[in-house]
Design a protein around this motif. Structure first.
Motif, short mmCIF file in Angstrom:
data_model
loop_
_atom_site.label_atom_id
_atom_site.label_comp_id
_atom_site.label_asym_id
_atom_site.label_seq_id
_atom_site.Cartn_x
_atom_site.Cartn_y
_atom_site.Cartn_z
N LEU A 115 51.26 37.11 81.91
CA LEU A 115 50.16 37.84 82.30
C LEU A 115 48.72 36.98 81.92
N ARG A 116 48.08 36.58 82.81
CA ARG A 116 46.69 35.62 82.89
C ARG A 116 45.83 36.47 83.23
N VAL A 117 44.58 36.51 82.10
CA VAL A 117 43.57 37.47 82.24
C VAL A 117 42.18 36.68 82.01
N LEU A 118 41.18 36.71 82.97
CA LEU A 118 40.20 36.04 83.06
C LEU A 118 39.01 37.10 82.82
N VAL A 206 48.23 48.50 84.76
CA VAL A 206 48.86 47.51 85.93
C VAL A 206 50.46 47.27 85.83
N GLN A 207 50.91 46.88 86.60
CA GLN A 207 52.39 46.73 86.77
C GLN A 207 52.80 45.17 86.81
N LEU A 208 53.43 44.56 86.04
CA LEU A 208 53.83 43.21 86.05
C LEU A 208 55.05 43.03 87.00
N PRO A 209 55.19 41.83 87.56
CA PRO A 209 56.36 41.89 88.27
C PRO A 209 57.62 42.19 87.94
N SER A 210 57.96 42.05 86.50
CA SER A 210 59.11 42.58 85.58
C SER A 210 59.21 44.09 85.95
N GLY A 211 58.27 44.83 86.15
CA GLY A 211 58.23 46.33 86.23
C GLY A 211 57.37 46.91 84.91
N ASP A 212 57.29 46.11 83.92
CA ASP A 212 56.38 46.63 82.67
C ASP A 212 55.06 46.94 83.12
N LEU A 246 43.06 53.08 70.99
CA LEU A 246 43.92 52.15 71.21
C LEU A 246 44.94 52.21 70.18
N ALA A 247 44.38 52.46 69.09
CA ALA A 247 45.53 52.66 67.87
C ALA A 247 46.50 53.80 68.08
N GLU A 248 45.98 54.39 68.73
CA GLU A 248 47.11 55.65 69.11
C GLU A 248 47.97 55.46 70.31
N ASP A 249 47.92 54.28 70.99
CA ASP A 249 48.58 54.04 72.04
C ASP A 249 49.72 52.98 71.77
N ASP A 250 50.84 53.18 72.09
CA ASP A 250 51.77 52.15 71.52
C ASP A 250 52.39 51.27 72.89
N ARG A 251 51.63 51.57 74.02
CA ARG A 251 52.04 50.67 75.02
C ARG A 251 51.47 49.28 74.99
N PRO A 252 51.89 48.39 75.62
CA PRO A 252 51.23 47.07 75.94
C PRO A 252 49.75 47.20 76.35
N ILE A 253 48.82 46.47 75.42
CA ILE A 253 47.43 46.47 75.56
C ILE A 253 46.58 45.40 75.74
N ILE A 254 45.51 45.10 76.57
CA ILE A 254 44.76 44.02 76.58
C ILE A 254 43.28 44.80 76.77
N ILE A 255 42.32 44.34 75.83
CA ILE A 255 41.10 44.77 76.11
C ILE A 255 40.03 43.60 76.08
N HIS A 309 52.51 43.43 71.43
CA HIS A 309 53.36 43.09 72.48
C HIS A 309 53.42 41.89 72.98
N PHE A 310 52.30 41.01 72.81
CA PHE A 310 52.12 39.74 73.63
C PHE A 310 52.14 38.67 72.86
N ALA A 311 52.76 37.44 73.13
CA ALA A 311 52.68 36.19 72.36
C ALA A 311 51.71 35.38 73.14
N PHE A 312 51.43 34.30 72.37
CA PHE A 312 50.18 33.52 72.96
C PHE A 312 50.69 32.27 73.74
N ARG A 313 50.24 31.99 74.85
CA ARG A 313 50.58 30.57 75.78
C ARG A 313 49.44 29.90 75.86
N ASP A 314 48.26 30.39 76.29
CA ASP A 314 46.99 29.44 76.28
C ASP A 314 45.76 30.30 76.43
#
Length: 377
Positions: A115-118, A206-212, A246-255, A309-314
């Motif tokens: 997931l690439r976010v700008l 949003v839904q990733l191509p993986s379905g997540d 957001l602390a109460e939400d256990d889903r993958p989150i980006i803000i 849930h996320f690891a760093f790429r760039d």
């Protein structure tokens, strides 16, 4: 003349010391909270002032052991004080978000969970639409969070419909219009006004191509600044509200968005502790995004925080788009197997009390406000 010069340097040191101590207070006045921003600038001014005083007095043949000792002590104290706050955002410190390792991936289809976010504050008055569009399209991001969207910028955003067919656009003419563009399916979306009726946030799934499914939130709280005599009350309260929710939400989150706050401020650090989210800047660099036209006044104001849930790429700062902000691009990998490797900030004993105080200030400033939500279109 030399005595006058020395007095000016002493006065300057007095201002630097006083300004450095003011952010210890949580008082929301812009003059107090504004001193949290220029820590690197204070360091540079301190070193230059100390060098100027010592060199000038030495050349004049009037060295003073007492004077030099006092200035050297103050210089050392200010250096340690500010480095303590900013070193965590340099490669000298450990990273908070750990880098993704393909060999540990749970799913062989890596790109389906990438997931690439700008994040981009376009500056409402900016009219370099084509320049912004070119930079944005070159990055091939999945999600674009846009701040300061007015009607003109809404029209420029609409031109990207073929590349970003899923768009939530809420233009305003007060520097707080927002938009979120996605080439991924948007499953749910709301435009939320957390603290002030003219400052929206965009909350989506949003839904990733993986379905997540990933929760993406775009924010742009009002800053403390002298021109309009704004204090930090609304911004602090909005960060607290998002942190707690957001602390109460256990889903993958980006803000992400223009938080009008530096990475090392007490408000941002409180938000990270409350939300349990990660700052990918920590251990990697400042990635100063503002001010794009003034090298001497640059701060990390545009942020992307994410769950474990996320690891760093760039992570990159992008080219100038005509705005006073540089865009920021982050590349993340959804990799829950690395959940326990990241270094979250531990919540402190007084955090709940501090959060409650900030919310109370906002209620006292606008006691009739209740969060409003409108459907995104």
């Amino acid at each position: 003349m030399l005595s006058f010069f020395n007095c000016v340097i002493y006065l300057l040191f007095g201002i630097l010391v006083a300004g450095s101590l003011l952010p210890l207070s949580s008082h929301p006045h812009w003059f107090i909270r504004g001193w949290d921003f220029p820590r690197m600038q204070i360091l540079v001014i301190t070193w230059l002032a100390a060098a100027a005083l010592i060199t000038t007095n030495a050349i004049a043949g009037q060295p003073s052991t007492v004077r030099w000792t006092v200035i050297a002590t103050l210089t050392l104290a200010l250096t340690v004080w500010h480095l303590f706050r900013i070193i965590p955002y340099t490669p000298l410190a450990a990273t908070q978000t750990k880098s993704w390792r393909p060999e540990q991936a749970a799913d062989p289809d890596h790109d389906a969970r990438r997931l690439r976010v700008l994040v981009t504050n376009v500056e409402e008055e900016n009219d370099q639409f084509a320049r912004w569009q070119q930079v944005v399209l070159e990055q091939d991001a999945d999600i674009i969070i846009v701040a300061e969207v007015d009607q003109r910028w809404a029209e420029a955003i609409a031109e990207l419909k073929s590349d970003y067919p899923n768009q939530i656009v809420h233009p305003q003419s007060n520097w707080y219009g927002m938009a979120l563009l996605s080439r991924l399916p948007i499953l749910e979306s709301e435009i939320r006004f957390r603290v002030q009726d003219d400052v929206p946030s965009i909350d989506t799934m949003v839904q990733l191509p993986s379905g997540d499914e990933v929760r993406i939130v775009g924010v742009h709280p009002r800053p403390p600044e002298p021109i309009r005599d704004n204090d930090a009350t609304a911004r602090d309260a909005e960060l607290v509200l998002w942190g707690k929710e957001l602390a109460e939400d256990d889903r993958p989150i980006i803000i992400g968005g223009d938080l009008n706050d530096v990475a090392w401020s007490q408000s941002t650090r409180l938000f990270l502790r409350l939300s349990r989210l990660l700052d990918p800047r920590r251990g990697r660099g400042f990635f100063n995004s503002f001010h794009a036209d003034r090298m001497w006044m640059r701060f990390p104001l545009d942020h992307v925080f994410h769950s474990t849930h996320f690891a760093f790429r760039d992570l990159r700062r992008l080219p100038h788009v005509g705005s006073d902000h540089f865009p920021i691009l982050i590349d993340l990998q959804l990799e829950p197997t690395m959940h326990h490797e990241h270094d979250q900030l531990e919540e402190k004993e007084g955090d709940e009390a501090e959060a409650a105080e900030r919310l109370m200030r906002a209620k006292q400033a606008d006691p009739l406000h209740v969060e409003t939500v409108i459907p995104a279109r």
